[in-house]
Design a protein around this motif. Sequence first.
Motif, PDB file in Angstrom:
ATOM      1  N   ARG A   1      30.829  52.939  53.710  1.00 61.11           N
ATOM      2  CA  ARG A   1      31.455  53.396  52.459  1.00 61.11           C
ATOM      3  C   ARG A   1      31.211  54.887  52.315  1.00 61.11           C
ATOM      4  NH1 ARG A   1      34.114  48.580  50.740  1.00 61.11           N
ATOM      5  NH2 ARG A   1      32.890  46.944  51.737  1.00 61.11           N
ATOM      6  N   GLU A   2      32.127  55.709  52.832  1.00 58.99           N
ATOM      7  CA  GLU A   2      31.926  57.151  52.772  1.00 58.99           C
ATOM      8  C   GLU A   2      32.605  57.795  51.574  1.00 58.99           C
ATOM      9  OE1 GLU A   2      31.084  59.178  56.704  1.00 58.99           O
ATOM     10  OE2 GLU A   2      32.849  57.985  57.208  1.00 58.99           O
ATOM     11  N   SER A   3      33.597  57.128  51.003  1.00 58.59           N
ATOM     12  CA  SER A   3      34.307  57.685  49.850  1.00 58.59           C
ATOM     13  C   SER A   3      34.922  56.545  49.049  1.00 58.59           C
ATOM     14  CB  SER A   3      35.407  58.649  50.297  1.00 58.59           C
ATOM     15  OG  SER A   3      36.445  57.946  50.972  1.00 58.59           O
ATOM     16  N   ILE A   4      35.240  56.830  47.785  1.00 61.40           N
ATOM     17  CA  ILE A   4      35.920  55.840  46.959  1.00 61.40           C
ATOM     18  C   ILE A   4      37.297  55.531  47.538  1.00 61.40           C
ATOM     19  CG2 ILE A   4      36.845  55.340  44.670  1.00 61.40           C
ATOM     20  CD1 ILE A   4      33.816  55.344  44.783  1.00 61.40           C
ATOM     21  N   TYR A   5      38.016  56.570  47.946  1.00 63.27           N
ATOM     22  CA  TYR A   5      39.360  56.379  48.496  1.00 63.27           C
ATOM     23  C   TYR A   5      39.318  55.501  49.742  1.00 63.27           C
ATOM     24  CZ  TYR A   5      43.934  57.501  50.504  1.00 63.27           C
ATOM     25  OH  TYR A   5      45.187  57.418  51.040  1.00 63.27           O
ATOM     26  N   GLY A   6      38.393  55.818  50.652  1.00 63.61           N
ATOM     27  CA  GLY A   6      38.282  55.021  51.868  1.00 63.61           C
ATOM     28  C   GLY A   6      37.870  53.589  51.582  1.00 63.61           C
ATOM     29  N   SER A   7      37.019  53.404  50.580  1.00 61.98           N
ATOM     30  CA  SER A   7      36.584  52.055  50.216  1.00 61.98           C
ATOM     31  C   SER A   7      37.734  51.236  49.649  1.00 61.98           C
ATOM     32  CB  SER A   7      35.441  52.132  49.198  1.00 61.98           C
ATOM     33  OG  SER A   7      34.304  52.744  49.772  1.00 61.98           O
ATOM     34  N   LEU A   8      38.618  51.887  48.891  1.00 62.78           N
ATOM     35  CA  LEU A   8      39.778  51.181  48.349  1.00 62.78           C
ATOM     36  C   LEU A   8      40.737  50.770  49.462  1.00 62.78           C
ATOM     37  CD1 LEU A   8      40.434  53.338  45.165  1.00 62.78           C
ATOM     38  CD2 LEU A   8      39.684  50.953  45.219  1.00 62.78           C
ATOM     39  N   ASN A   9      40.920  51.641  50.458  1.00 62.37           N
ATOM     40  CA  ASN A   9      41.770  51.282  51.593  1.00 62.37           C
ATOM     41  C   ASN A   9      41.189  50.100  52.367  1.00 62.37           C
ATOM     42  OD1 ASN A   9      43.780  53.195  51.193  1.00 62.37           O
ATOM     43  ND2 ASN A   9      42.732  54.759  52.388  1.00 62.37           N
ATOM     44  N   LYS A  10      39.876  50.139  52.600  1.00 65.33           N
ATOM     45  CA  LYS A  10      39.224  49.038  53.308  1.00 65.33           C
ATOM     46  C   LYS A  10      39.308  47.754  52.492  1.00 65.33           C
ATOM     47  CE  LYS A  10      35.587  49.693  55.843  1.00 65.33           C
ATOM     48  NZ  LYS A  10      34.204  49.968  56.329  1.00 65.33           N
ATOM     49  N   LEU A  11      39.177  47.883  51.174  1.00 64.59           N
ATOM     50  CA  LEU A  11      39.280  46.727  50.292  1.00 64.59           C
ATOM     51  C   LEU A  11      40.620  46.020  50.471  1.00 64.59           C
ATOM     52  CD1 LEU A  11      38.250  45.075  47.782  1.00 64.59           C
ATOM     53  CD2 LEU A  11      39.396  46.789  46.374  1.00 64.59           C
ATOM     54  N   ALA A  12      41.710  46.800  50.481  1.00 62.24           N
ATOM     55  CA  ALA A  12      43.038  46.204  50.616  1.00 62.24           C
ATOM     56  C   ALA A  12      43.190  45.479  51.958  1.00 62.24           C
ATOM     57  CB  ALA A  12      44.105  47.288  50.472  1.00 62.24           C
ATOM     58  N   GLN A  13      42.678  46.088  53.027  1.00 63.08           N
ATOM     59  CA  GLN A  13      42.795  45.476  54.354  1.00 63.08           C
ATOM     60  C   GLN A  13      42.009  44.170  54.441  1.00 63.08           C
ATOM     61  OE1 GLN A  13      40.818  47.611  57.497  1.00 63.08           O
ATOM     62  NE2 GLN A  13      41.983  46.599  59.120  1.00 63.08           N
ATOM     63  N   TYR A  14      40.763  44.201  53.995  1.00 68.82           N
ATOM     64  CA  TYR A  14      39.916  43.019  54.127  1.00 68.82           C
ATOM     65  C   TYR A  14      40.303  41.909  53.160  1.00 68.82           C
ATOM     66  CZ  TYR A  14      36.722  44.856  57.605  1.00 68.82           C
ATOM     67  OH  TYR A  14      36.194  45.306  58.783  1.00 68.82           O
ATOM     68  N   VAL A  15      40.874  42.264  52.009  1.00 64.99           N
ATOM     69  CA  VAL A  15      41.369  41.236  51.093  1.00 64.99           C
ATOM     70  C   VAL A  15      42.475  40.441  51.763  1.00 64.99           C
ATOM     71  CG1 VAL A  15      42.768  40.916  49.008  1.00 64.99           C
ATOM     72  CG2 VAL A  15      40.681  42.276  48.910  1.00 64.99           C
ATOM     73  N   GLN A  16      43.424  41.126  52.390  1.00 70.67           N
ATOM     74  CA  GLN A  16      44.538  40.440  53.038  1.00 70.67           C
ATOM     75  C   GLN A  16      44.054  39.545  54.174  1.00 70.67           C
ATOM     76  OE1 GLN A  16      47.216  42.653  55.638  1.00 70.67           O
ATOM     77  NE2 GLN A  16      48.954  41.776  54.550  1.00 70.67           N
ATOM     78  N   LEU A  17      43.185  40.088  55.034  1.00 72.89           N
ATOM     79  CA  LEU A  17      42.702  39.317  56.172  1.00 72.89           C
ATOM     80  C   LEU A  17      41.834  38.137  55.730  1.00 72.89           C
ATOM     81  CD1 LEU A  17      41.821  42.287  58.542  1.00 72.89           C
ATOM     82  CD2 LEU A  17      43.711  40.693  58.820  1.00 72.89           C
ATOM     83  N   GLY A  18      40.975  38.374  54.726  1.00 76.03           N
ATOM     84  CA  GLY A  18      40.127  37.296  54.234  1.00 76.03           C
ATOM     85  C   GLY A  18      40.927  36.181  53.577  1.00 76.03           C
ATOM     86  N   ALA A  19      41.970  36.550  52.833  1.00 71.70           N
ATOM     87  CA  ALA A  19      42.824  35.547  52.202  1.00 71.70           C
ATOM     88  C   ALA A  19      43.572  34.731  53.259  1.00 71.70           C
ATOM     89  CB  ALA A  19      43.808  36.225  51.252  1.00 71.70           C
ATOM     90  N   ALA A  20      44.052  35.395  54.308  1.00 76.81           N
ATOM     91  CA  ALA A  20      44.754  34.693  55.383  1.00 76.81           C
ATOM     92  C   ALA A  20      43.847  33.676  56.063  1.00 76.81           C
ATOM     93  CB  ALA A  20      45.297  35.695  56.398  1.00 76.81           C
ATOM     94  N   LYS A  21      42.610  34.079  56.311  1.00 74.14           N
ATOM     95  CA  LYS A  21      41.658  33.174  56.963  1.00 74.14           C
ATOM     96  C   LYS A  21      41.403  31.938  56.104  1.00 74.14           C
ATOM     97  CE  LYS A  21      36.907  33.015  58.699  1.00 74.14           C
ATOM     98  NZ  LYS A  21      35.654  33.783  58.915  1.00 74.14           N
ATOM     99  N   ARG A  22      41.251  32.127  54.797  1.00 71.25           N
ATOM    100  CA  ARG A  22      40.983  30.995  53.910  1.00 71.25           C
ATOM    101  C   ARG A  22      42.202  30.095  53.750  1.00 71.25           C
ATOM    102  NH1 ARG A  22      37.603  34.671  53.584  1.00 71.25           N
ATOM    103  NH2 ARG A  22      35.455  34.339  52.863  1.00 71.25           N
ATOM    104  N   ALA A  23      43.388  30.699  53.791  1.00 70.27           N
ATOM    105  CA  ALA A  23      44.592  29.888  53.731  1.00 70.27           C
ATOM    106  C   ALA A  23      44.697  28.982  54.952  1.00 70.27           C
ATOM    107  CB  ALA A  23      45.823  30.788  53.627  1.00 70.27           C
ATOM    108  N   GLN A  24      44.335  29.506  56.118  1.00 72.29           N
ATOM    109  CA  GLN A  24      44.356  28.698  57.335  1.00 72.29           C
ATOM    110  C   GLN A  24      43.374  27.533  57.258  1.00 72.29           C
ATOM    111  OE1 GLN A  24      43.761  31.719  60.410  1.00 72.29           O
ATOM    112  NE2 GLN A  24      45.800  31.263  61.160  1.00 72.29           N
ATOM    113  N   ALA A  25      42.273  27.741  56.525  1.00 76.25           N
ATOM    114  CA  ALA A  25      41.268  26.688  56.377  1.00 76.25           C
ATOM    115  C   ALA A  25      41.622  25.704  55.268  1.00 76.25           C
ATOM    116  CB  ALA A  25      39.907  27.313  56.103  1.00 76.25           C
ATOM    117  N   GLY A  26      42.775  25.912  54.613  1.00 72.99           N
ATOM    118  CA  GLY A  26      43.220  24.999  53.577  1.00 72.99           C
ATOM    119  C   GLY A  26      42.589  25.214  52.218  1.00 72.99           C
ATOM    120  N   LYS A  27      41.969  26.373  52.000  1.00 72.34           N
ATOM    121  CA  LYS A  27      41.323  26.639  50.728  1.00 72.34           C
ATOM    122  C   LYS A  27      42.345  27.118  49.696  1.00 72.34           C
ATOM    123  CE  LYS A  27      36.760  27.682  52.637  1.00 72.34           C
ATOM    124  NZ  LYS A  27      35.634  28.640  52.679  1.00 72.34           N
ATOM    125  N   THR A  28      42.012  26.945  48.445  1.00 70.01           N
ATOM    126  CA  THR A  28      42.866  27.391  47.346  1.00 70.01           C
ATOM    127  C   THR A  28      42.236  28.574  46.636  1.00 70.01           C
ATOM    128  OG1 THR A  28      41.828  25.816  45.834  1.00 70.01           O
ATOM    129  CG2 THR A  28      43.810  25.090  46.999  1.00 70.01           C
TER     130      THR A  28
END
Length: 268
Positions: A179-206
Amino acid sequence: MTEQLDLIHTGPRLTIGILTLNEEKRIASCIASAHFADQIIVVDSGSKDQTREIAASLGAEVFDYPDWQGFAVQRNRILQHAKGEYIFFLDADEEIPVEMRAEIEAVLASGKDEIWEVQWNQVAFGKPLTLMKSTGGIPRMFKTKSIREFTGVVHEHAEMDGPQRPVKRFHSRLLHYSRESIYGSLNKLAQYVQLGAAKRAQAGKTGGVLRGFGSGLAIFLRLYIFRRGFLCGAEGFLFCFFIALECFFRYAALKYDVSNFDKLMSRK
């Protein structure tokens, strides 16, 4: 016997593989910490900055794979080019301290077929969070030929060939400039939210707001209170808060943004 030993040690002993995407600010320091390896591989995901050029100038073997299909696919691409008997996976926002280098070299000398985990010392918003308990416990070093493949869209893991192997942990810790900057953290947040949600959808989670709130609150309390993030001032609070936001939004996205990651799931 001497001739047999010489044959065993023929070729590179250690490959260090690094995944990159627009990492021109950190890649030089990352590679410098890995310079003791026999082979350094950079698999890039289509950087628009000077990441690839900087890495190549420092002696790394650079391969460009802009067709992003998840972390597992990119790590498998590192394996395709790896020549070392052992492989250590290093992220572009990490650095290997001299103490860990000595431990890695001891593993090479041992010749053992084991799995080695790392822990992190977090560096957030310009401050080392030294009073915070380490996070990690992530497998990063293997005998190269023992890995069959990596699987998983995010938080990928190695599928191993053959019998179960002992899991060891390095005593020293990777430096993790997450976490080097707020801006960079927000960009990383968007990327990991999408990937994490995709993984949970594959596992059948709601998903949903309430479930996300519960997940975010639980991780914030664990990091900020039980892992002593509160001892690290404002930087410690921001570090814990951004991780909690990621936990919240991945469950919100799982309910409201399904159409945005259906394609990602199908390309796993």
